[in-house]
Design a protein around this motif. Structure first.
Motif, PDB file in Angstrom:
ATOM      1  N   GLU A  89       4.972 -13.173  -4.141  1.00 16.71           N
ATOM      2  CA  GLU A  89       5.550 -12.355  -3.060  1.00 16.71           C
ATOM      3  C   GLU A  89       6.810 -11.640  -3.536  1.00 16.71           C
ATOM      4  OE1 GLU A  89       4.714 -15.526  -2.849  1.00 16.71           O
ATOM      5  OE2 GLU A  89       3.003 -15.468  -1.462  1.00 16.71           O
ATOM      6  N   LEU A  92       6.017  -8.326  -4.976  1.00 20.09           N
ATOM      7  CA  LEU A  92       5.802  -7.289  -3.963  1.00 20.09           C
ATOM      8  C   LEU A  92       7.142  -6.758  -3.450  1.00 20.09           C
ATOM      9  CD1 LEU A  92       3.755  -5.788  -2.283  1.00 20.09           C
ATOM     10  CD2 LEU A  92       3.585  -7.779  -0.769  1.00 20.09           C
ATOM     11  N   LEU A  93       8.065  -7.676  -3.161  1.00 17.52           N
ATOM     12  CA  LEU A  93       9.383  -7.248  -2.689  1.00 17.52           C
ATOM     13  C   LEU A  93      10.089  -6.428  -3.770  1.00 17.52           C
ATOM     14  CD1 LEU A  93      10.545 -10.538  -0.905  1.00 17.52           C
ATOM     15  CD2 LEU A  93       9.592  -8.487   0.139  1.00 17.52           C
ATOM     16  N   ARG A  96       8.702  -2.849  -4.039  1.00 14.21           N
ATOM     17  CA  ARG A  96       9.182  -2.058  -2.899  1.00 14.21           C
ATOM     18  C   ARG A  96      10.612  -1.606  -3.147  1.00 14.21           C
ATOM     19  NH1 ARG A  96       7.140  -6.248   1.877  1.00 14.21           N
ATOM     20  NH2 ARG A  96       4.946  -5.634   1.879  1.00 14.21           N
ATOM     21  N   ARG A 106       2.230   1.231   9.393  1.00 15.39           N
ATOM     22  CA  ARG A 106       1.150   0.280   9.656  1.00 15.39           C
ATOM     23  C   ARG A 106       0.402   0.672  10.930  1.00 15.39           C
ATOM     24  NH1 ARG A 106       3.007  -5.702   7.501  1.00 15.39           N
ATOM     25  NH2 ARG A 106       3.134  -4.987   5.348  1.00 15.39           N
ATOM     26  N   ARG A 134       7.801   0.286   9.951  1.00 21.61           N
ATOM     27  CA  ARG A 134       8.644  -0.865   9.615  1.00 21.61           C
ATOM     28  C   ARG A 134       9.589  -0.498   8.472  1.00 21.61           C
ATOM     29  NH1 ARG A 134       6.177  -6.042   6.215  1.00 21.61           N
ATOM     30  NH2 ARG A 134       8.163  -7.092   5.872  1.00 21.61           N
ATOM     31  N   TYR A 141      15.478  -9.359   4.655  1.00 15.73           N
ATOM     32  CA  TYR A 141      14.699  -9.620   3.439  1.00 15.73           C
ATOM     33  C   TYR A 141      15.536  -9.413   2.174  1.00 15.73           C
ATOM     34  CZ  TYR A 141       9.938 -10.068   5.314  1.00 15.73           C
ATOM     35  OH  TYR A 141       8.796 -10.498   5.922  1.00 15.73           O
ATOM     36  N   ASP A 248       7.419  -7.087  10.243  1.00 19.94           N
ATOM     37  CA  ASP A 248       6.460  -7.990   9.594  1.00 19.94           C
ATOM     38  C   ASP A 248       5.672  -8.744  10.662  1.00 19.94           C
ATOM     39  OD1 ASP A 248       5.218  -9.507   7.544  1.00 19.94           O
ATOM     40  OD2 ASP A 248       6.679 -11.116   7.842  1.00 19.94           O
TER      41      ASP A 248
HETATM   42  C1  IPM Z   1       3.629  -8.193   4.456  1.00 15.27           C
HETATM   43  C2  IPM Z   1       3.716  -9.564   3.868  1.00 15.27           C
HETATM   44  C3  IPM Z   1       4.923  -9.619   2.949  1.00 15.27           C
HETATM   45  C4  IPM Z   1       6.142  -9.356   3.800  1.00 15.27           C
HETATM   46  C5  IPM Z   1       5.080 -10.899   2.140  1.00 15.27           C
HETATM   47  C6  IPM Z   1       3.831 -11.241   1.363  1.00 15.27           C
HETATM   48  C7  IPM Z   1       6.278 -10.833   1.216  1.00 15.27           C
HETATM   49  O1  IPM Z   1       3.760 -10.518   4.879  1.00 15.27           O
HETATM   50  O2  IPM Z   1       3.534  -7.211   3.686  1.00 15.27           O
HETATM   51  O3  IPM Z   1       3.665  -8.073   5.686  1.00 15.27           O
HETATM   52  O4  IPM Z   1       6.644 -10.264   4.483  1.00 15.27           O
HETATM   53  O5  IPM Z   1       6.602  -8.225   3.801  1.00 15.27           O
END
Ligand code: IPM
Ligand code: MG
Length: 362
Positions: A89, A92-93, A96, A106, A134, A141, A248
């Protein structure tokens, strides 16, 4: 000029569904004139295994050289125990943050053929079409300080910081007002201004911005009420804009209204139109590699990519129409199947979408 797309399959069902996106993009190239070059890189758990980091330097370089990125999903139980900084995870952060992908779009849209698949009554959700915007690179975060520490009295405490500055609020606000202007002109800003100072400022900035968008009607809701309204009467919403954590949570809730989280695409955009596109659902370790995952959210993410980063709106429409057609024809993966339906696998669903695309009249 050819578009450069970086494919990031990720973990578990990620490679299953990204394989279908690859086939769709090749079909668009072969039959519809899309000029595209695909590259592949690691992100998430697979990157930890292959390169020791969830967001390796090699992936960063390819991402920065791309016009758009398509991500499958990251994470799985095999990486739960590793140190916090190496969790999938975090990859992913990190992508971004590194690419400044602050605007997360979304959409939660109900395809008419799936009204019965929702956990809410069909009349409550029929025609549902919400866009959640979002904020994705700020808020709790990313706020500093953060960590787990031991106090002088020996008690351990975990702490995070919820902070938003006016620049961050304004840029996501502009993205949301612009989106609302292109849709029904209704924007609902979601915060917790009755308790949080960061939300007080959020509300003030959104209200000030609204003067620049007279065609958009701005309203505000506290996040607890917004969650309730989303399941009480979701069709009251057009566009919602909110911070990272609230977004989220609310986007998972909105996703479920549409019958399956397996249907929802998303886009994370920077200020210049580069974007990371991904299905909203996770990596589903329980069904990985079994040809059972629903590829439609990923294929719809390709449509969003065509529209928002590659300036190929007409092809985006075609892909969305093809998905709508296969649902109307009765194709269902296991997550969408009702009693009596015979579910099809990932690959067969991908085939059906490609066939529907090729069958389109014009
Ligand atoms: C999302 C996911 C991510 C978030 C996680 C996997 C880090 O839940 O993309 O919604 O919380 O942003
Ligand atoms: Mg989430």
């Amino acid at each position: 000029m050819s578009h450069k797309v970086l494919m990031l399959p990720g973990d578990h069902i990620g490679p299953d569904i990204v394989a279908e996106a690859d086939r769709l993009l090749h079909c668009l190239a072969d039959d519809f004139g899309l000029r595209v070059e695909l590259e592949y890189a690691h992100l998430g758990g697979c990157a930890v295994d292959a390169e020791g980091q969830p967001f390796p330097e090699s992936t960063r370089a390819l991402a920065q050289a791309s016009d758009a990125m398509l991500l499958g999903a990251v994470g799985g139980p095999e990486w739960d125990a590793i140190e916090r900084d190496k969790r999938p995870e975090r990859g992913l952060l990190a992508i971004r943050e590194a690419l400044g992908l602050f605007a997360n779009l979304r959409p939660a849209m109900l395809f008419p053929a799936l009204a019965e698949a929702s956990s809410l009554r069909a009349d409550v959700v029929a025609g549902l079409d919400i866009l959640i915007v979002r904020e994705l690179t700020g808020g709790i975060y990313f706020g500093q300080p953060r960590g787990i520490r031991t106090r002088d009295d020996g008690l351990r405490e975990g702490f995070n910081t919820l902070v938003y500055n006016t620049d961050e609020i304004e840029r996501i606000g502009h993205a949301a007002f612009a989106a609302a202007s292109r849709r029904q002109g209704q924007l609902c800003s979601v915060d917790k201004a009755n308790v949080l100072e960061s939300s007080e400022l959020w509300r003030e900035v959104m209200t000030d911005l609204s003067a620049q968008y007279p065609q958009v009607e701005l309203s505000h809701l506290y996040v607890d009420n917004a969650a309730m309204q989303l399941v009480r009467s979701p069709k009251q919403f057009d566009v919602m804009v909110t911070g990272n954590l609230f977004g989220d949570i609310l986007s998972d809730c909105a996703a479920m209204l549409t019958g399956s989280i397996g249907m929802l695409p998303s886009a994370a955009l920077d200020a210049n139109g580069r974007g990371l596109y991904e299905p909203v659902h996770g990596s589903a370790p329980d069904i990985s590699g079994q040809d059972r995952a629903n590829p439609l959210a990923t294929l719809l993410s390709v449509a969003m990519m065509l529209r928002h980063s590659l300036a190929e709106g007409a092809l985006a429409d075609r892909v969305e129409r093809a998905v709508e057609a296969v649902l109307a024809q009765g194709w269902r993966t296991a997550d969408l199947a009702a009693v009596g339906d015979t579910p099809v696998g990932t690959r067969a669903m991908g085939d059906a979408v490609i066939a529907a695309l090729r069958a389109q009249a014009d």
